[in-house]
Design an enzyme around this catalytic site. Sequence first.
Site, PDB file in Angstrom:
ATOM      1  N   ASP A  41      -4.736  -1.760  -1.691  1.00  0.00           N
ATOM      2  CA  ASP A  41      -4.960  -0.758  -0.638  1.00  0.00           C
ATOM      3  C   ASP A  41      -6.196   0.132  -0.823  1.00  0.00           C
ATOM      4  O   ASP A  41      -6.416   0.667  -1.916  1.00  0.00           O
ATOM      5  CB  ASP A  41      -3.786   0.224  -0.575  1.00  0.00           C
ATOM      6  CG  ASP A  41      -2.444  -0.453  -0.670  1.00  0.00           C
ATOM      7  OD1 ASP A  41      -2.395  -1.684  -0.650  1.00  0.00           O
ATOM      8  OD2 ASP A  41      -1.439   0.271  -0.775  1.00  0.00           O
ATOM      9  N   TYR A 100      -0.165   4.806  -7.757  1.00  0.00           N
ATOM     10  CA  TYR A 100      -0.047   4.067  -6.507  1.00  0.00           C
ATOM     11  C   TYR A 100      -0.782   4.792  -5.369  1.00  0.00           C
ATOM     12  O   TYR A 100      -1.383   5.846  -5.561  1.00  0.00           O
ATOM     13  CB  TYR A 100       1.432   3.843  -6.189  1.00  0.00           C
ATOM     14  CG  TYR A 100       1.988   2.595  -6.851  1.00  0.00           C
ATOM     15  CD1 TYR A 100       1.279   1.941  -7.863  1.00  0.00           C
ATOM     16  CD2 TYR A 100       3.204   2.050  -6.463  1.00  0.00           C
ATOM     17  CE1 TYR A 100       1.781   0.782  -8.462  1.00  0.00           C
ATOM     18  CE2 TYR A 100       3.710   0.898  -7.063  1.00  0.00           C
ATOM     19  CZ  TYR A 100       2.994   0.265  -8.057  1.00  0.00           C
ATOM     20  OH  TYR A 100       3.495  -0.874  -8.638  1.00  0.00           O
ATOM     21  N   ASP A 163       3.178   6.632  -1.047  1.00  0.00           N
ATOM     22  CA  ASP A 163       1.941   6.529  -0.260  1.00  0.00           C
ATOM     23  C   ASP A 163       1.669   7.776   0.599  1.00  0.00           C
ATOM     24  O   ASP A 163       1.555   7.681   1.835  1.00  0.00           O
ATOM     25  CB  ASP A 163       1.959   5.265   0.636  1.00  0.00           C
ATOM     26  CG  ASP A 163       2.283   4.001  -0.139  1.00  0.00           C
ATOM     27  OD1 ASP A 163       2.049   3.993  -1.355  1.00  0.00           O
ATOM     28  OD2 ASP A 163       2.775   3.031   0.465  1.00  0.00           O
ATOM     29  N   GLU A 221       5.527   0.931   4.422  1.00  0.00           N
ATOM     30  CA  GLU A 221       4.524   1.378   3.448  1.00  0.00           C
ATOM     31  C   GLU A 221       3.320   1.996   4.155  1.00  0.00           C
ATOM     32  O   GLU A 221       3.056   1.745   5.334  1.00  0.00           O
ATOM     33  CB  GLU A 221       4.041   0.185   2.606  1.00  0.00           C
ATOM     34  CG  GLU A 221       5.117  -0.446   1.738  1.00  0.00           C
ATOM     35  CD  GLU A 221       4.567  -1.470   0.764  1.00  0.00           C
ATOM     36  OE1 GLU A 221       3.745  -2.322   1.160  1.00  0.00           O
ATOM     37  OE2 GLU A 221       4.955  -1.423  -0.425  1.00  0.00           O
TER      38      GLU A 221
HETATM   39  C1  FRU Z   1       0.952  -1.502  -0.421  1.00  0.00           C
HETATM   40  C2  FRU Z   1       1.536  -0.965  -1.714  1.00  0.00           C
HETATM   41  C3  FRU Z   1       1.853   0.510  -1.615  1.00  0.00           C
HETATM   42  C4  FRU Z   1       1.798   0.948  -3.050  1.00  0.00           C
HETATM   43  C5  FRU Z   1       0.657   0.113  -3.584  1.00  0.00           C
HETATM   44  C6  FRU Z   1       0.807  -0.300  -5.019  1.00  0.00           C
HETATM   45  O1  FRU Z   1       0.182  -2.647  -0.604  1.00  0.00           O
HETATM   46  O2  FRU Z   1       2.687  -1.701  -2.072  1.00  0.00           O
HETATM   47  O3  FRU Z   1       3.075   0.803  -0.981  1.00  0.00           O
HETATM   48  O4  FRU Z   1       1.536   2.308  -3.175  1.00  0.00           O
HETATM   49  O5  FRU Z   1       0.598  -1.042  -2.777  1.00  0.00           O
HETATM   50  O6  FRU Z   1      -0.348  -0.942  -5.475  1.00  0.00           O
END
Ligand code: FRU
Length: 490
Positions: A41, A100, A163, A221
């Site tokens: 991300d 994350y 997130d 997410e």
């Molecule tokens: C989305 C995700 C988020 C998380 C991150 C971890 O791709 O799963 O929800 O914060 O990637 O790398």
Amino acid sequence: MNSLEFIKKVSYIEEKYRDKVEKDYYRQNYHLMPKVGFMNDPNGLIEINGEYHVFYQYNPFYPDEKHVCWGHFRSKDLITWECLPVALSPLEWYDSHGCYSGSAVNKGGKLVLMYTGNVKDSKGERETYQCLAESSDGVEFKKPYINPVIKNQHEGYTRHFRDPKVWKHNDKWYMVLGAQREEEKGSTVLYCSDDLQNWSIVHEILGSNLSKFDFLGYMWECPNLFTLDNKDVLLFCPQGVDKQGDLYNNIYQCGYVLGSLNYETGEFSCGDFLELDRGFEFYAPQVMKTSDGRTLLLGWMGLPDREVSPTIDNRWLHCLTIIRELKMKDNKVVQKPLRELKRLRKGKVEYKNKIIKDTETKLDGINGDSFELKCKFEFDKVNQFGIKMRYNSHKDEEILMFYDAINEKIVFDRSKDGFHKEADAERKCFIKNNGKVKMHIFMDKSSVEIFINDGEETFTSRIYPSKDSKDIVFYSKGGEVRLSVDHWQI
Ligand code: FRU
């Protein structure tokens, strides 16, 4: 280990595999990618103190070890990017299994990041913490002692609670989080704060527990909440959505609803869920507002749990999309390529009003593996027309984009890209037949992004053709089209 040691460890691995990575033909020309290892991300998009920052989920040690940190790019013009040292390292008790995804805000000239600390406890169970980090020079980040600012999930939710996307509204900070309700329904919740440190929950904004959205799976997410043309847009990535005809064909989805948020109560009245992209690799986009009033979006050209790419052998995986500007048109979010990208254009070749009738045609000067191509097809009676890119008849390779005028479908087909030979190699969507179709294409070494009818629809995908597959062929079947094209190498 402290963060300096972690940064050193990252530099070591980046240096160790630099040659191997850089020799890969599939390295992109003008897309952001990791120096080595795994990228997912985009995080923390922000314009601050005359500069733009893009952070991203980064595991430089892939595929050997997993230590998810925040990589960091910076730019003055959104075109030339400088790669800076890792901004967040997973070294604290509250982020030990990964820093994350999250976002960035400007707090009185300071760049403040808010992210999710991911932890696995001794039984391998996940714990989730929302955390801050701040920087006065925009390069080095400190995590304050008050971290984590939100401990664990709110009552009624599981440990899938992450997130944070933060923004300011009427002198208060607001944040949306992606979440899962205890009954395994996807959801987003709204928090507010006066100081970014003390947060209180306002309410759940939306979730798949509501009957209207019950098809939207078990986890949402990477939510974004922003206004566009006086509408509140909630953009998020639901997991666990079943395919419905042409819709929701990827493993996980990305889309939005338009509505109106009551900041006091968290009540959100909204319309239907709309898919944002029709291609294969598009996920976890993040949105930022710029000082000149634009709403820009940057996405990940990948999907969770889909590690299929020839680049893995060369120790790197995934990249980001081009930046797009979002606009509202007829109650739909449309995407336009960032206007600054015009600066990458080299050597224009153009054709006006070429008639193509039941044939395949190459046009002199129009080819390549890194280009921008704008096509306008006008027609009256025709069954099908389109473009074969990265075409190579000896190798039977092509990337196909065509319009089926009878069924009013625009179709993207990568079954002959040289790599994706699986049955699931086609994506399509409805486009009304009104005698004209525009395709605006950004091709890079291993990706293609296609904007249909001024961004009404987009198709975003990774592709892996051979390096000598560079021809472009225009064709029509069952009638004629009038074609005008502009082409630039990039
Ligand atoms: C989305 C995700 C988020 C998380 C991150 C971890 O791709 O799963 O929800 O914060 O990637 O790398």
